[in-house]
Design a protein around this motif. Structure first.
Motif, PDB file in Angstrom:
ATOM      1  N   PRO A  78       0.854  -1.101   0.353  1.00  0.00           N
ATOM      2  CA  PRO A  78      -0.023  -0.220  -0.117  1.00  0.00           C
ATOM      3  C   PRO A  78       0.700   1.221   0.104  1.00  0.00           C
ATOM      4  CG  PRO A  78       0.373  -0.865   2.432  1.00  0.00           C
ATOM      5  CD  PRO A  78       0.830  -1.916   1.244  1.00  0.00           C
ATOM      6  N   SER A  79       0.544   2.480  -0.836  1.00  0.00           N
ATOM      7  CA  SER A  79       0.899   3.512  -0.604  1.00  0.00           C
ATOM      8  C   SER A  79      -0.122   4.230   0.592  1.00  0.00           C
ATOM      9  CB  SER A  79       0.473   4.525  -1.676  1.00  0.00           C
ATOM     10  OG  SER A  79      -0.598   4.840  -1.992  1.00  0.00           O
ATOM     11  N   ASP A 118      -3.544   4.836   0.221  1.00  0.00           N
ATOM     12  CA  ASP A 118      -4.744   4.104   0.384  1.00  0.00           C
ATOM     13  C   ASP A 118      -4.650   3.756   2.224  1.00  0.00           C
ATOM     14  OD1 ASP A 118      -4.608   2.720  -2.190  1.00  0.00           O
ATOM     15  OD2 ASP A 118      -2.449   1.880  -2.057  1.00  0.00           O
ATOM     16  N   SER A 161      -5.025   1.254   4.897  1.00  0.00           N
ATOM     17  CA  SER A 161      -4.034  -0.129   5.326  1.00  0.00           C
ATOM     18  C   SER A 161      -4.191  -0.538   6.394  1.00  0.00           C
ATOM     19  CB  SER A 161      -3.027   0.192   4.509  1.00  0.00           C
ATOM     20  OG  SER A 161      -2.249   1.503   5.401  1.00  0.00           O
ATOM     21  N   GLY A 182       0.902   0.110   6.716  1.00  0.00           N
ATOM     22  CA  GLY A 182       0.751   0.433   5.810  1.00  0.00           C
ATOM     23  C   GLY A 182       1.296   2.639   5.501  1.00  0.00           C
ATOM     24  N   VAL A 218      -2.732  -4.344   2.092  1.00  0.00           N
ATOM     25  CA  VAL A 218      -3.616  -3.766   1.946  1.00  0.00           C
ATOM     26  C   VAL A 218      -5.103  -4.169   1.912  1.00  0.00           C
ATOM     27  CG1 VAL A 218      -2.761  -3.893  -0.353  1.00  0.00           C
ATOM     28  CG2 VAL A 218      -4.147  -5.549  -0.418  1.00  0.00           C
TER      29      VAL A 218
END
Length: 297
Positions: free
Chosen positions: A25-26, A29, A31, A34, A145
């Protein structure tokens, strides 16, 4: 459940199961574990309080260093239908110190922080710092994610009002014997990491929990769990996508299925021997203070 036991309908609550799965994930996102959409002009939170190396030991070693908090959950409102975000916010961020806190060894767990913010206000994003190299094993979630699923839950037996309990107890017991289902494991509150709904796996009632400031009831905000299902609850709470093609029964939990094994604990959490961290918030106080509790499941 509401057709068979209409008395439970007023007790139903929506919960959002996050279903974390290993991924990349970024900060854009939702998460578990993350990177966070953290403002570059806001200092990253660090923990300077007393914390410990060991899980549940009387002679736990104190960890003296000031350490950065680690990301636990990030949730955008777009992925969270029916989650009551505070007015003006659309992003929930939860971090914790990856060492144990607490005076009593059996109650020691990571110390969480909760932040609500408006994602559009975060134009420049701070790079999420790495976790401390000596963080306790199982206290830093592997980046995942999420695949949010909204479910309707009902309280564990201890949280059912006595008058409702008296009304349905005999019928519920007969239903369990006839259908082969357990209300606790299969039909009430979902296990795993989730937002809202009813706490699962709690030892005793939660209706007595009150805000330390105003004395009003506090609401379940988030459970961070080490297991998404167990040897009983998989029968109703393990997603069909994670079951083997032959639906091989109890062997699912015994790691005979690669799909189920991958879904069991994707973030790799093992907090204080396998417990869950529960966050409760007060919606009566303007700043919605959060309290946390730990229970060894």
């Amino acid at each position: 459940m509401e057709e068979l036991f209409p008395e439970l309908k007023p007790l139903g609550r929506n919960a959002l199961r996050l279903h974390p799965r290993a991924g990349n994930p970024s900060y854009e996102d939702s998460s578990v574990g993350g990177p966070l959409r953290w403002p570059a002009d806001e200092p990253w939170p660090w923990c300077a309080e007393d914390h410990y190396y060991d899980d549940g030991l009387e002679d736990a070693t104190r960890h003296e260093a000031v350490v950065p908090m680690v990301p636990v959950v990030q949730l955008y409102a777009a992925d969270a239908p029916d989650v009551p975000f505070p007015q003006g916010s659309d992003l929930l961020q939860v971090l914790w110190c990856p060492f144990n806190h607490g005076e009593e060894p059996a109650e020691r767990c990571p110390l969480p922080q909760v932040h609500w913010r408006n994602a559009a206000d975060v134009r420049c994003v701070l790079v999420t710092p790495p976790a401390p190299a000596d963080a306790l094993e199982g206290h830093v979630p592997i980046p995942c994610v999420v695949h949010p699923e909204q479910v309707t839950e009902y309280p564990d037996r201890d949280d059912i009002p006595q008058e409702v309990h008296n009304e349905i107890d005999d019928r519920l017991r007969r239903f369990e014997e006839t259908a082969g289902w357990s209300y606790f494991y299969h039909l009430s509150a979902a296990p795993g990491t989730k937002v809202g709904g009813h706490p699962h796996g709690w030892n005793g009632p939660t209706t007595w929990l009150r805000c330390e400031r105003c004395g009003q009831p506090i609401h379940h905000l988030l459970t961070v769990a080490c297991d998404e299902f167990d040897g009983e609850s998989w029968r109703t709470w393990l997603p069909v996508e994670d079951r083997p093609d032959d639906d091989s029964g109890p062997e699912i939990y015994l790691s005979r299925s690669e799909r189920a094994e991958a879904a069991h604990n994707p973030p790799g959490l093992m907090v204080s021997g396998g417990g869950s961290v529960y966050l409760f918030e007060c919606r009566s106080c303007p700043d919605r203070p959060v309290e946390h509790l730990f229970y060894l499941n």
